[in-house]
Design an enzyme around this catalytic site. Structure first.
Site, mmCIF file in Angstrom:
data_model
loop_
_atom_site.group_PDB
_atom_site.id
_atom_site.type_symbol
_atom_site.label_atom_id
_atom_site.label_comp_id
_atom_site.label_asym_id
_atom_site.label_seq_id
_atom_site.Cartn_x
_atom_site.Cartn_y
_atom_site.Cartn_z
ATOM 1 N N GLU A 117 44.759 46.041 45.694
ATOM 2 C CA GLU A 117 45.986 46.207 46.496
ATOM 3 C C GLU A 117 46.872 47.305 45.894
ATOM 4 O OE1 GLU A 117 46.576 41.854 46.380
ATOM 5 O OE2 GLU A 117 47.170 42.076 48.481
ATOM 6 N N GLU A 137 41.281 36.194 47.162
ATOM 7 C CA GLU A 137 42.370 35.204 47.189
ATOM 8 C C GLU A 137 42.073 33.970 48.037
ATOM 9 O OE1 GLU A 137 42.775 38.453 47.341
ATOM 10 O OE2 GLU A 137 44.554 39.100 46.230
HETATM 11 N N1 COA Z 1 43.286 36.487 35.588
HETATM 12 C C1 COA Z 1 43.249 36.070 34.308
HETATM 13 N N2 COA Z 1 42.153 36.225 33.513
HETATM 14 C C2 COA Z 1 41.090 36.852 34.053
HETATM 15 C C3 COA Z 1 41.076 37.316 35.377
HETATM 16 C C4 COA Z 1 42.242 37.123 36.167
HETATM 17 N N3 COA Z 1 42.332 37.540 37.428
HETATM 18 N N4 COA Z 1 39.866 37.876 35.622
HETATM 19 C C5 COA Z 1 39.171 37.775 34.489
HETATM 20 N N5 COA Z 1 39.876 37.160 33.541
HETATM 21 C C6 COA Z 1 39.488 36.857 32.151
HETATM 22 C C7 COA Z 1 38.492 35.719 32.087
HETATM 23 O O1 COA Z 1 39.163 34.477 32.093
HETATM 24 C C8 COA Z 1 37.803 36.014 30.776
HETATM 25 O O2 COA Z 1 38.648 35.582 29.717
HETATM 26 P P1 COA Z 1 37.977 34.792 28.449
HETATM 27 O O3 COA Z 1 37.062 35.814 27.813
HETATM 28 O O4 COA Z 1 39.164 34.439 27.623
HETATM 29 O O5 COA Z 1 37.250 33.637 29.037
HETATM 30 C C9 COA Z 1 37.779 37.539 30.719
HETATM 31 O O6 COA Z 1 38.771 37.980 31.635
HETATM 32 C C10 COA Z 1 36.448 38.133 31.160
HETATM 33 O O7 COA Z 1 36.133 37.627 32.443
HETATM 34 P P2 COA Z 1 34.795 36.810 32.771
HETATM 35 O O8 COA Z 1 35.056 35.928 33.932
HETATM 36 O O9 COA Z 1 34.239 36.157 31.532
HETATM 37 O O10 COA Z 1 33.807 38.006 33.169
HETATM 38 P P3 COA Z 1 32.581 37.920 34.170
HETATM 39 O O11 COA Z 1 31.834 39.184 34.006
HETATM 40 O O12 COA Z 1 31.834 36.659 33.985
HETATM 41 O O13 COA Z 1 33.240 37.889 35.632
HETATM 42 C C11 COA Z 1 34.799 38.525 37.344
HETATM 43 C C12 COA Z 1 34.027 38.972 36.088
HETATM 44 C C13 COA Z 1 35.749 39.653 37.734
HETATM 45 C C14 COA Z 1 33.799 38.276 38.506
HETATM 46 C C15 COA Z 1 35.577 37.238 37.038
HETATM 47 O O14 COA Z 1 36.301 37.432 35.848
HETATM 48 C C16 COA Z 1 36.528 36.800 38.116
HETATM 49 O O15 COA Z 1 36.104 36.330 39.158
HETATM 50 N N6 COA Z 1 37.848 36.965 37.861
HETATM 51 C C17 COA Z 1 38.868 36.492 38.755
HETATM 52 C C18 COA Z 1 39.023 37.447 39.899
HETATM 53 C C19 COA Z 1 40.082 36.968 40.857
HETATM 54 O O16 COA Z 1 39.967 35.917 41.459
HETATM 55 N N7 COA Z 1 41.140 37.783 41.018
HETATM 56 C C20 COA Z 1 42.127 37.622 42.041
HETATM 57 C C21 COA Z 1 43.186 36.701 41.710
HETATM 58 S S1 COA Z 1 44.200 36.481 43.177
#
Ligand code: COA
Length: 244
Positions: A117, A137
């Site tokens: 966004e 979301e």
């Molecule tokens: N908010 C807070 N922390 C986040 C984050 C977010 N939006 N996205 C990733 N992180 C953190 C994870 O909790 C993780 O922290 P940790 O190492 O302390 O556990 C770190 O970033 C790495 O992410 P991880 O999930 O382990 O990597 P991955 O390769 O397995 O997956 C994503 C990558 C992007 C697919 C996954 O992190 C994800 O789905 N994130 C959320 C995306 C999201 O929903 N964003 C929109 C919010 S409205």
């Protein structure tokens, strides 16, 4: 302007290009409230700085531009009403959309939720081949609220916007380019070089004409044709008044 940002890095170059790096790589540059506040502060600082001609946003680390809003803060705001008021008082996304200076996003890896966004509030999106752009979301029980539902269908066909937002499935760089969400795809190694070259081109354009053209184009997304043409005439008169 604060000297000590915690969540972003600000670098101003002599050529008029300023870089804003989202700097929380350990959480894929998730945008927490502090980062939003710091982005608000830096956006106003660059707006007021005549030396800055163009801003480039990028993400720190190797894995993401930004994985979106910080989900660990969901539900932690003092109160729903208070957090909504804070957002209205400091409408970062709205402020970026009316920026008088061109904004470029250099996107690598994940660009999810607010992480796409924010780039949609920019004028140009240069993406690396490995970029994944999406709005997850709805799957979390929310809807995009940093402009996503309104900006996305202005870039991609409404059918694709519907698919992206309702399924939450991200699109790849090639799809983003095909439908105009991305302006160009480059290798990861060339991402910042390309974004910088584009920003350099923009920085070399006459700033007033650039900002008036931006305002006219933004207007075209919202106005009826007759009103848009009226806006164009008014903005053209301003450009002419300065040129003669
Ligand atoms: N908010 C807070 N922390 C986040 C984050 C977010 N939006 N996205 C990733 N992180 C953190 C994870 O909790 C993780 O922290 P940790 O190492 O302390 O556990 C770190 O970033 C790495 O992410 P991880 O999930 O382990 O990597 P991955 O390769 O397995 O997956 C994503 C990558 C992007 C697919 C996954 O992190 C994800 O789905 N994130 C959320 C995306 C999201 O929903 N964003 C929109 C919010 S409205």
């Amino acid at each position: 302007m604060s000297d000590a940002f915690q969540t972003i890095i600000y670098e101003k170059q002599a050529n008029g290009i300023a870089w804003v790096t989202l700097n929380r790589p350990e959480v894929l540059n998730a945008i927490n409230m502090q980062m939003r506040d710091e982005l608000w502060e830096i956006s106003h600082a660059v707006a007021d700085d005549p030396d800055v001609k163009v801003v480039i946003f990028k993400g720190a680390g190797e894995r993401a531009f930004s994985a979106g809003a910080d989900i660990s803060e969901f539900g932690t705001a003092p109160s729903f009403v208070e957090s909504r008021r804070a957002r209205q008082e400091r409408d970062l996304w709205g402020f970026l959309l009316i920026s008088e200076k061109p904004l470029v996003a250099a996107i690598q890896g994940y660009a999810l939720g607010a992480g796409i966004e924010l780039p949609m509030c920019c004028d140009f999106r240069v993406v690396s081949e490995d970029a994944r752009l999406g709005l997850p979301e709805v799957g979390l029980g929310y809807i995009p609220s940093a402009g996503g539902t309104q900006n996305l269908p202005r870039f991609v066909p409404p059918s694709l916007a519907m698919q992206m937002i309702l399924t939450g499935d991200p699109i790849d760089a090639a799809t983003a380019l095909r439908y105009g969400l991305a302006h160009r795809i480059v290798s990861r190694e060339k991402l910042y070089e390309e974004a910088s070259a584009l920003a350099g081109k923009l920085a070399s354009q006459p700033p007033l004409a650039l900002s008036l053209a931006r305002a006219a184009l933004r207007g075209s997304l919202e106005l009826r044709l007759a009103e848009g043409l009226k806006l164009e005439r008014a903005l053209a008169a301003r450009a002419l008044a300065r040129a003669v």
